[in-house]
Design an enzyme around this catalytic site. Sequence first.
Site, mmCIF file in Angstrom:
data_model
loop_
_atom_site.group_PDB
_atom_site.id
_atom_site.type_symbol
_atom_site.label_atom_id
_atom_site.label_comp_id
_atom_site.label_asym_id
_atom_site.label_seq_id
_atom_site.Cartn_x
_atom_site.Cartn_y
_atom_site.Cartn_z
ATOM 1 N N GLU A 19 36.219 42.313 41.216
ATOM 2 C CA GLU A 19 35.784 41.172 40.544
ATOM 3 C C GLU A 19 36.048 41.332 39.055
ATOM 4 O O GLU A 19 35.953 42.447 38.461
ATOM 5 C CB GLU A 19 34.218 41.259 40.639
ATOM 6 C CG GLU A 19 33.640 41.002 42.066
ATOM 7 C CD GLU A 19 33.202 39.536 42.415
ATOM 8 O OE1 GLU A 19 33.582 38.654 41.309
ATOM 9 O OE2 GLU A 19 32.897 39.410 43.333
ATOM 10 N N ASP A 60 37.850 30.963 43.003
ATOM 11 C CA ASP A 60 38.104 32.030 42.266
ATOM 12 C C ASP A 60 39.180 32.890 42.731
ATOM 13 O O ASP A 60 39.466 32.881 43.879
ATOM 14 C CB ASP A 60 36.881 33.077 41.798
ATOM 15 C CG ASP A 60 36.337 33.418 43.064
ATOM 16 O OD1 ASP A 60 36.173 32.490 44.268
ATOM 17 O OD2 ASP A 60 35.977 34.684 43.166
ATOM 18 N N HIS A 117 40.228 34.935 46.051
ATOM 19 C CA HIS A 117 39.379 34.843 46.930
ATOM 20 C C HIS A 117 39.446 33.218 47.616
ATOM 21 O O HIS A 117 39.135 33.186 48.576
ATOM 22 C CB HIS A 117 37.691 34.789 46.371
ATOM 23 C CG HIS A 117 36.655 34.784 47.246
ATOM 24 N ND1 HIS A 117 35.374 34.609 46.595
ATOM 25 C CD2 HIS A 117 36.369 35.097 48.501
ATOM 26 C CE1 HIS A 117 34.391 34.830 47.488
ATOM 27 N NE2 HIS A 117 35.142 35.014 48.778
ATOM 28 N N HIS A 123 38.406 38.616 42.692
ATOM 29 C CA HIS A 123 37.342 37.409 42.474
ATOM 30 C C HIS A 123 37.015 37.226 41.031
ATOM 31 O O HIS A 123 37.480 37.895 40.271
ATOM 32 C CB HIS A 123 36.165 37.869 43.000
ATOM 33 C CG HIS A 123 36.039 38.394 44.419
ATOM 34 N ND1 HIS A 123 35.609 37.561 45.427
ATOM 35 C CD2 HIS A 123 36.537 39.273 45.157
ATOM 36 C CE1 HIS A 123 35.708 38.314 46.643
ATOM 37 N NE2 HIS A 123 36.340 39.445 46.259
#
Length: 178
Positions: free
Chosen positions: A113, A162, A152, A31
């Site tokens: 992330e 993303d 994602h 992400h």
Amino acid sequence: SKNIWSEAKFIKSPNCDERPSLENISLLVIHNISLPPDVFGGDDIIHFFTNKLDCDKHPFYKEIEGVKVSSHLLIRRDGHCIQFVPFHLRAWHAGESTFCGKAECNDFSIGVELEGSDDTPYTEEQYVQLINVTKDLMKAYPMISNKNIKGHSDISPQRKTDPGPSFDWEKYLEGIKA
């Protein structure tokens, strides 16, 4: 412990729960996040993942007020890593999602992330750390193979974009082979 990555600083997020099964951890989801959007640095991502975000600080924060999310790991622009959820627990990163016909990707995935945005190139330090953690996760969870590493946007295509066009998949996938 293998549930906390040795390279990461651990900051516990309350936004996690038990997985339905530990046997099926088989997907790695990449992400991006920046808070406020396209602004890097600061502690707002940490505050967001720990339900401490001051929603009066920025107009965008009104849109995410009360949202409870987390990821297993955050890789900052300088390569520093923060882990919010131990790998054996379910982080709340994927939302409504499907992979290979299976819904609820949070049940069987690990979420990473990258501090960034769809259109800003990620840093060399981020690729180095992402490659390192990916190799370690592939050892710990052998069902995570190259074809089980997705963005994602791959598992929630209607909702998410993303890690975006700025993410260099070729560089990353070459790196995990090396």
